[in-house]
Design an enzyme around this catalytic site. Structure first.
Site, PDB file in Angstrom:
ATOM      1  N   GLU A 228       0.830  -1.209   0.000  1.00  0.00           N
ATOM      2  CA  GLU A 228       0.000   0.000   0.000  1.00  0.00           C
ATOM      3  C   GLU A 228       0.858   1.249   0.000  1.00  0.00           C
ATOM      4  OE1 GLU A 228      -2.291   3.371   1.833  1.00  0.00           O
ATOM      5  OE2 GLU A 228      -0.443   2.414   2.516  1.00  0.00           O
ATOM      6  N   HIS A 348       4.277   8.137   9.991  1.00  0.00           N
ATOM      7  CA  HIS A 348       5.448   7.574   9.305  1.00  0.00           C
ATOM      8  C   HIS A 348       6.746   7.828  10.078  1.00  0.00           C
ATOM      9  CE1 HIS A 348       3.555   7.116   5.020  1.00  0.00           C
ATOM     10  NE2 HIS A 348       2.871   6.500   5.969  1.00  0.00           N
TER      11      HIS A 348
END
Length: 381
Positions: A228, A348
Site C-alpha cells: 500500500e 510515518h
C-alpha cells in the site's frame, strides 16, 4: 426503533476493555515485526495464523495479500473489509568496502527522522545505527542542516563488506526503525513504529474473533493487502480477484491536534475523539482524488450512531493523503467504497501515537456493518 437497536448493539464497558486489550496485544506483536513494502512475509505469517481459528478459509495470494473468508448463515452481498500489512522503511542499496551500508527509502519517510536512529536490518532484525557526525566536529552550519538519505549511512559494527555479508545482509534487504512498544501514563495511549497500519490488522483479527458466534448475511472477506505504501498495489490485485459488492478500507489518518498544526483550519482530527471518516481525499496534484460512495458513507454513519461511537468527518484533499480506497474505487468496474480511519500522531515515524479507544470504536462500527450486511440498497441514486 433506533434507540432500542442502539441499546442492543452497544458494547458493555467490560466488552470494550477486553477488545482494547486484545487489540493492544496483537498490535504489540505486529509492530515488533519487520514488514516494509515487498518484504511483508513475517507479518503475513502472523496474520494467517491468527485468523485461521476464526475464519472459514484463509488464503494467501502470490504477492502476499491475505484473504480471510467468513460465510454468513444466509445469502447476501460480498463485503470486503481491508487493512494493509506493509510499513514504510528502507532497504539496503549498497555495502561499502569499509562495512558501512548505504540505503534507499521505501515509502514516505522524512529525512528529518534519519540521523542517530537505531534500526533493524533484514527480517532477522540485525541491529544497526544510522550514523551521525560527532557534535564536537560539526560546523555551525552542519548543526542546523537536515541531511538527505544520500548523505546517510548505516553502521552494523562491521569493518568490511565481507563482515557485513557474513551477517547475512544482502542488497535489497529490508530495514526499519527500531522502536519499543511504549505505553503512556494513560494506558490507552500507545506509541511505536508501524501503527500505520498494523493497528487495523489487529482490529481485523479481533473482528473475526467476535464474529465467531454472530449471525449475518452474505460473505465477509477480511483482507490485508501488501504494498500500500508504494502505490496501493495489493488492493487492486485482491479487488479484481474477489469482486466484492462493496468495501470498507481501514487505515490510519494523521491527527492534527498538535502545536505545529492549525488544527481547525488544516486538519480537524483529534486523538481520542473517535474514528474518522474521510469523505474525500487525494494526494498532492489530486492524481488519486476520490469521494467515498454516498451509500457506503450512510452505512458507516448509521452504524456509528447505533454503536454510540463518535465519528469525526472531514475532507483531506491535496495534502499527501490517500488510501487503498483510491485503488478499489476504480477496480472491477468500480467498487462502492468507504473509509474508516484511526487517528494517530507523528505519521510515518518510529513514534506513532494512537488512542486505543478510537481503535475499539472502529471495531464496533465494522462489526455493526457486518451484522447489517445486505440490508441497504447500494445503488447510487
Amino acid at each position: 426503533m433506533k434507540h432500542t437497536m442502539g441499546k442492543e448493539m452497544e458494547a458493555s464497558s467490560e466488552e470494550k476493555q477486553i477488545a482494547k486489550e486484545n487489540i493492544k496485544n496483537s498490535l504489540r506483536d505486529l509492530t515488533g515485526l519487520v514488514g516494509v513494502s515487498g518484504s511483508e512475509q513475517d507479518v503475513v505469517k502472523y496474520l494467517r495464523n491468527s485468523l485461521l481459528p476464526y475464519a472459514d478459509e484463509v488464503n494467501i495470494d502470490a504477492y502476499g495479500n491475505v484473504i480471510a473468508i467468513k460465510n454468513g448463515r444466509t445469502s447476501g452481498p460480498k463485503l470486503m473489509i481491508s487493512s494493509h500489512s506493509d510499513e514504510v522503511g528502507f532497504c539496503v542499496k549498497n555495502i561499502l568496502q569499509d562495512g558501512f551500508i548505504m540505503f534507499d527509502k521505501i515509502g514516505g519517510v522524512s529525512d528529518q527522522l534519519l540521523l542517530g536512529r537505531k534500526v533493524w536490518v533484514t527480517r532477522n532484525k540485525l541491529p544497526g545505527i544510522i550514523g551521525i557526525k560527532a557534535g564536537h566536529m560539526q560546523t555551525p552550519e552542519e548543526s542546523t542542516q537536515v541531511k538527505t538519505i544520500r548523505e546517510c549511512y548505516i553502521d552494523v559494527g562491521a569493518s568490511s563488506r565481507e563482515d557485513v555479508e557474513r551477517m547475512g545482509i544482502k542488497i535489497g534487504d529490508p530495514i526499519v526503525f527500531q522502536s519499543d512498544f511504549m505505553e503512556m501514563d494513560n494506558k490507552d495511549l500507545v506509541c511505536t513504529k508501524s501503527v500505520d497500519n498494523r493497528i487495523h490488522c489487529a482490529i481485523l483479527i479481533e473482528l473475526f474473533k467476535e464474529l465467531k458466534s454472530m449471525d449475518f448475511s452474505g460473505t465477509l472477506f477480511g483482507v490485508i493487502t501488501v504494498q500500500e505504501e508504494v502505490g496501493l498495489r495489493g488492493a487492486m490485485m485482491v479487488a479484481n480477484a474477489i469482486e466484492p459488492d462493496y468495501a470498507i478500507v481501514l487505515d490510519t489518518i494523521p491527527a492534527g491536534d498538535t502545536p505545529d498544526i492549525q488544527t481547525e483550519k488544516a486538519l480537524p482530527v483529534y486523538l481520542g475523539k473517535g474514528p474518522v471518516c474521510p469523505i474525500a481525499d487525494g494526494v498532492r496534484g489530486n492524481m488519486n482524488f476520490q469521494y467515498i460512495h454516498p451509500k457506503v458513507r450512510e452505512i458507516i454513519e448509521e452504524q456509528a450512531l447505533v454503536a454510540s461511537v463518535p465519528l469525526q468527518v472531514l475532507t483531506l484533499i491535496g495534502d499527501g493523503y490517500t488510501t487503498d480506497a483510491a485503488s478499489l474505487s476504480s477496480s472491477n468496474k468500480g467498487i462502492p467504497v468507504g473509509i474508516l480511519s484511526t487517528p494517530r500522531r507523528y505519521s510515518h515515524s518510529p513514534v506513532e501515537l494512537v488512542n486505543l479507544n478510537d481503535a475499539e470504536g472502529v471495531l464496533r462500527i465494522v462489526k455493526g456493518i457486518v451484522s447489517q450486511n445486505g440490508k441497504k440498497n447500494l445503488s447510487f441514486i
